[in-house]
Design a protein around this motif. Sequence first.
Motif, mmCIF file in Angstrom:
data_model
loop_
_atom_site.group_PDB
_atom_site.id
_atom_site.type_symbol
_atom_site.label_atom_id
_atom_site.label_comp_id
_atom_site.label_asym_id
_atom_site.label_seq_id
_atom_site.Cartn_x
_atom_site.Cartn_y
_atom_site.Cartn_z
ATOM 1 N N LEU A 164 0.811 -1.215 0.000
ATOM 2 C CA LEU A 164 0.000 0.000 0.000
ATOM 3 C C LEU A 164 0.848 1.271 0.000
ATOM 4 C CD1 LEU A 164 -2.775 1.307 0.064
ATOM 5 C CD2 LEU A 164 -2.735 1.119 2.570
ATOM 6 N N ASP A 165 1.877 1.330 0.814
ATOM 7 C CA ASP A 165 2.699 2.551 0.875
ATOM 8 C C ASP A 165 3.316 2.865 -0.478
ATOM 9 O OD1 ASP A 165 2.084 2.826 3.519
ATOM 10 O OD2 ASP A 165 4.000 2.054 4.277
ATOM 11 N N ARG A 166 3.796 1.842 -1.161
ATOM 12 C CA ARG A 166 4.405 2.047 -2.484
ATOM 13 C C ARG A 166 3.350 2.476 -3.495
ATOM 14 N NH1 ARG A 166 6.195 -2.441 -0.148
ATOM 15 N NH2 ARG A 166 8.396 -2.703 0.346
ATOM 16 N N LEU A 167 2.166 1.879 -3.391
ATOM 17 C CA LEU A 167 1.086 2.229 -4.302
ATOM 18 C C LEU A 167 0.665 3.677 -4.096
ATOM 19 C CD1 LEU A 167 -1.077 1.494 -6.407
ATOM 20 C CD2 LEU A 167 -2.508 0.676 -4.507
ATOM 21 N N GLU B 254 2.562 10.418 -7.339
ATOM 22 C CA GLU B 254 3.512 10.881 -8.354
ATOM 23 C C GLU B 254 2.867 10.985 -9.730
ATOM 24 O OE1 GLU B 254 6.912 8.505 -10.728
ATOM 25 O OE2 GLU B 254 7.303 8.686 -8.580
ATOM 26 N N GLN B 255 2.020 10.012 -10.083
ATOM 27 C CA GLN B 255 1.483 9.932 -11.441
ATOM 28 C C GLN B 255 0.081 10.534 -11.600
ATOM 29 O OE1 GLN B 255 2.736 8.957 -14.352
ATOM 30 N NE2 GLN B 255 4.759 8.470 -13.508
ATOM 31 N N HIS B 256 -0.717 10.524 -10.537
ATOM 32 C CA HIS B 256 -2.069 11.093 -10.556
ATOM 33 C C HIS B 256 -2.924 10.574 -11.723
ATOM 34 C CE1 HIS B 256 -0.809 13.905 -7.449
ATOM 35 N NE2 HIS B 256 0.205 14.253 -8.186
ATOM 36 N N PRO B 257 -3.048 9.260 -11.890
ATOM 37 C CA PRO B 257 -3.925 8.771 -12.967
ATOM 38 C C PRO B 257 -5.378 9.132 -12.696
ATOM 39 C CG PRO B 257 -3.313 6.972 -11.505
ATOM 40 C CD PRO B 257 -2.503 8.157 -11.081
ATOM 41 N N PRO C 282 8.453 1.207 -9.993
ATOM 42 C CA PRO C 282 7.974 0.387 -8.876
ATOM 43 C C PRO C 282 8.608 -1.002 -8.806
ATOM 44 C CG PRO C 282 6.151 1.561 -9.865
ATOM 45 C CD PRO C 282 7.340 1.785 -10.764
ATOM 46 N N ARG C 283 8.957 -1.588 -9.950
ATOM 47 C CA ARG C 283 9.535 -2.937 -9.935
ATOM 48 C C ARG C 283 10.952 -2.930 -9.372
ATOM 49 N NH1 ARG C 283 11.145 -7.227 -9.134
ATOM 50 N NH2 ARG C 283 10.718 -9.187 -10.208
ATOM 51 N N GLY C 284 11.620 -1.800 -9.422
ATOM 52 C CA GLY C 284 12.986 -1.714 -8.925
ATOM 53 C C GLY C 284 13.085 -1.422 -7.444
ATOM 54 N N LYS D 289 11.054 -5.226 -2.124
ATOM 55 C CA LYS D 289 9.844 -6.025 -1.969
ATOM 56 C C LYS D 289 8.725 -5.569 -2.921
ATOM 57 C CE LYS D 289 10.862 -7.181 2.833
ATOM 58 N NZ LYS D 289 10.391 -7.136 4.247
ATOM 59 N N PRO D 290 9.004 -5.527 -4.216
ATOM 60 C CA PRO D 290 8.012 -5.022 -5.175
ATOM 61 C C PRO D 290 7.028 -6.097 -5.606
ATOM 62 C CG PRO D 290 9.971 -5.673 -6.340
ATOM 63 C CD PRO D 290 10.240 -5.944 -4.881
#
Length: 263
Positions: free
Chosen positions: A17-20, A26-29, A241-243, A246-247
């Motif tokens: 959740l924190d990463r999401l 950052e991206q604001h989709p 995000p993949r880099g 724990k992604p």
Amino acid sequence: MLWKVATFNVNGVRARLDRLLAWISEQHPHVLCLQETKCQDAVFPRQALEALGYEVLVKGEKSFNGVAVLTQETPESVVMETGDPLLDREARFLAVQVQGVWVINTYVPQGRSPDDPAFQYKLDFLNQVGRWIQERFSPQDLLIWTGDINVAPEAIDVYDPKRLEGEVGFHPEERAKLKEIMAWGLVDLLRRLHPQAKQFTFWDYRLPKSFDRNLGWRLDHMLVTEPMAHRCAECFVDTGPRGQSKPSDHTPVVAVFDMSSLS
């Protein structure tokens, strides 16, 4: 108006959740489709996402599967259940209409192996998604089919096509089925805009340092009707995000549309 739609297999929404939240900030989709949320609706972290300005639609189940759609604008229509026993068997399908555009979010079954009954389930699921689209829409409609579709369409979409030929995810039958569905009038946005890009969206945990070595697959897609393709300003894979630590084993795909050109 530029309108951003993204898809992300998070492989456990509560665990990441924190990463999401950081990625969304950052991206604001305008629309974000999530797959493999792996939690029941009652424990989905709705409030944290609503705090970022999203309406949240979820269809989950305990520990497995799960799809969600986050929208900045209130959807005009929502399809949580299709009435099709196969599409509704697990939490894998959720569709919304936002700003006049239908967005279909799917988490297509992985299929396990070609000789497993799960592989036929995958082919049947793909077939029913195609039928659901074709029975309700025309190729002239504003439509996006996105999500973890679990098929790498072409040789350029896997790190080693000779070795992986016939494996689930790059099997001739599922590639042919996806091609058949797309022939109705769907465009692979990333491939349309970047025809030579060897760009992946999934790197298997089980393969040592798969991300560092770029041993990946392109399994997550933005498939759109021509009117949406005509309005697309960009489509890209965000590998950031993949880099991270724990992604998820997947990373987001993002498309940006110029909706001011709507007639």
